[in-house]
Design an enzyme around this catalytic site. Sequence first.
Site, short mmCIF file in Angstrom:
data_model
loop_
_atom_site.label_atom_id
_atom_site.label_comp_id
_atom_site.label_asym_id
_atom_site.label_seq_id
_atom_site.Cartn_x
_atom_site.Cartn_y
_atom_site.Cartn_z
N SER A 1 0.85 -1.20 0.00
CA SER A 1 0.00 0.00 0.00
C SER A 1 0.88 1.24 0.00
CB SER A 1 -0.89 0.01 1.24
OG SER A 1 -1.45 1.31 1.39
N HIS B 1 -1.38 -1.27 -4.15
CA HIS B 1 -2.63 -0.99 -3.45
C HIS B 1 -2.74 0.51 -3.18
CE1 HIS B 1 -6.01 -2.28 -0.86
NE2 HIS B 1 -5.60 -1.36 0.00
N ASP C 1 -4.96 3.45 -1.44
CA ASP C 1 -5.98 3.67 -0.41
C ASP C 1 -6.58 5.06 -0.51
OD1 ASP C 1 -6.10 1.26 1.21
OD2 ASP C 1 -4.01 1.67 1.73
N MET D 1 -9.31 7.71 0.82
CA MET D 1 -10.14 8.01 2.00
C MET D 1 -10.72 9.41 1.88
SD MET D 1 -7.69 6.54 5.02
CE MET D 1 -6.72 5.04 4.81
N HIS E 1 -8.63 0.86 -3.47
CA HIS E 1 -9.51 0.58 -2.32
C HIS E 1 -10.21 1.88 -1.94
CE1 HIS E 1 -9.56 -0.80 2.21
NE2 HIS E 1 -10.77 -0.71 1.69
N MET F 1 -12.33 3.87 0.27
CA MET F 1 -12.93 4.01 1.60
C MET F 1 -13.66 5.35 1.61
SD MET F 1 -9.69 2.50 3.70
CE MET F 1 -8.61 2.81 2.31
N MET G 1 -11.20 -6.72 5.78
CA MET G 1 -10.43 -5.74 6.55
C MET G 1 -10.04 -6.38 7.88
SD MET G 1 -10.03 -2.97 4.77
CE MET G 1 -9.04 -2.27 6.08
N ASP H 1 -6.37 -6.97 4.39
CA ASP H 1 -5.80 -5.63 4.46
C ASP H 1 -5.85 -5.11 5.89
OD1 ASP H 1 -4.98 -3.03 3.96
OD2 ASP H 1 -6.72 -2.48 2.75
C1 DX5 Z 1 -6.27 0.84 6.15
C2 DX5 Z 1 -5.88 0.72 4.69
C3 DX5 Z 1 -4.76 -0.23 4.50
C4 DX5 Z 1 -3.48 0.26 5.12
C5 DX5 Z 1 -2.65 -0.91 5.48
O1 DX5 Z 1 -7.35 1.68 6.30
O2 DX5 Z 1 -6.96 0.25 3.91
O3 DX5 Z 1 -4.55 -0.56 3.14
O4 DX5 Z 1 -2.73 1.08 4.30
O5 DX5 Z 1 -1.58 -0.44 6.23
P1 DX5 Z 1 -0.86 -1.37 7.27
O6 DX5 Z 1 -0.30 -2.52 6.51
O7 DX5 Z 1 0.17 -0.46 7.84
O8 DX5 Z 1 -1.89 -1.81 8.28
ZN ZN Z 2 -6.47 -0.65 1.81
#
Ligand code: DX5
Ligand code: ZN
Length: 219
Positions: free
Chosen positions: A6, A31, A33, A35, A64, A66, A135, A173
Site C-alpha cells: 500500500s 494498493h 488507499d 479516504m 480501495h 474508503m 479488513m 488488508d
Molecule cells: C487501512 C488501509 C490499509 C493500510 C494498510 O485503512 O486500507 O490498506 O494502508 O496499512 P498497514 O499494513 O500499515 O496496516
Molecule cells: Zn487498503
Amino acid sequence: MKLAPSILACDFGRLSEEIAAVERGGADWIHVDVMDGHFVPNLTFGPLVARAARRTTRLPLDVHLMIEAPDRYLEAFAEAGADVLTVHQEACPHLHRTLQRIHELGVKAGVALNPATPLESVSEVLRLTDLLLIMSVNPGFGGQVYIPQSTDKVRRARALLDAADSGAELEVDGGVDAKNAAELEAAGATVLVAGSAVYGHPSGPKGGVEAIRAALAGP
Ligand code: DX5
Ligand code: ZN
C-alpha cells in the site's frame, strides 16, 4: 500469493521511486488507499494521485475506495487507470448496481468488509465479485494492529467462495506482516496488502516485500 504494497505508507515526494522499490522486491499489485474524511476519519487523495501511480508502473492498480457514495467517482478512477475498484459494502446501499457499474467501466469489481460486517452480507452478489477484501483493522489509518479474529473470517470467506464456485481473489488488508502472512495463506487468502510492514521495513521497501514473501510457504 499476490503481494500488494500500500502506497499509503510511502514517501509521496518520491512516489515513483517508492513504487519501483516494491516492484524490485517482487510486488504483484500496487494498493491505492482512497479516504474521504467521511466514511473513514482520514483523508488521503483522489484520482489524480492514482493516475500518477499509473504512470510509474505496469503493475495492476488495486484501488480501495474508503469513501461514501463511491458511485460518484467510479468513472474517474477507471479513467485514472485502476485495474480493480473495491468499494465497501457498508457504503453501498445498492451494491449490486455498483458492482455492475464497475464492470461496465471495464474494471474488476471488489467488495470490502469492515471487521464488524458479516460475510453473509455479500452472499447475494458473489457472482459479480472479482475480489473480496477482508479488513483486518478498522479502516482509516496505516500501522494499526492486526485483529486476530480476522484469520478465522478469512477461513470462512474461503469456504463461502469455494461453496459458490467463485474464483474471486480473497484479499486481506490491515496489520499484515511477515509474522501473520503464513497463517493467512493457510486460511486461503490470495492477496495480502501491506503498508507499514513494507515501507517501514528496516532494510527498505524492497526488503519489506521480500520478508513477507520469505515467510510464505508457496510461490
Ligand atoms: C487501512 C488501509 C490499509 C493500510 C494498510 O485503512 O486500507 O490498506 O494502508 O496499512 P498497514 O499494513 O500499515 O496496516
Ligand atoms: Zn487498503
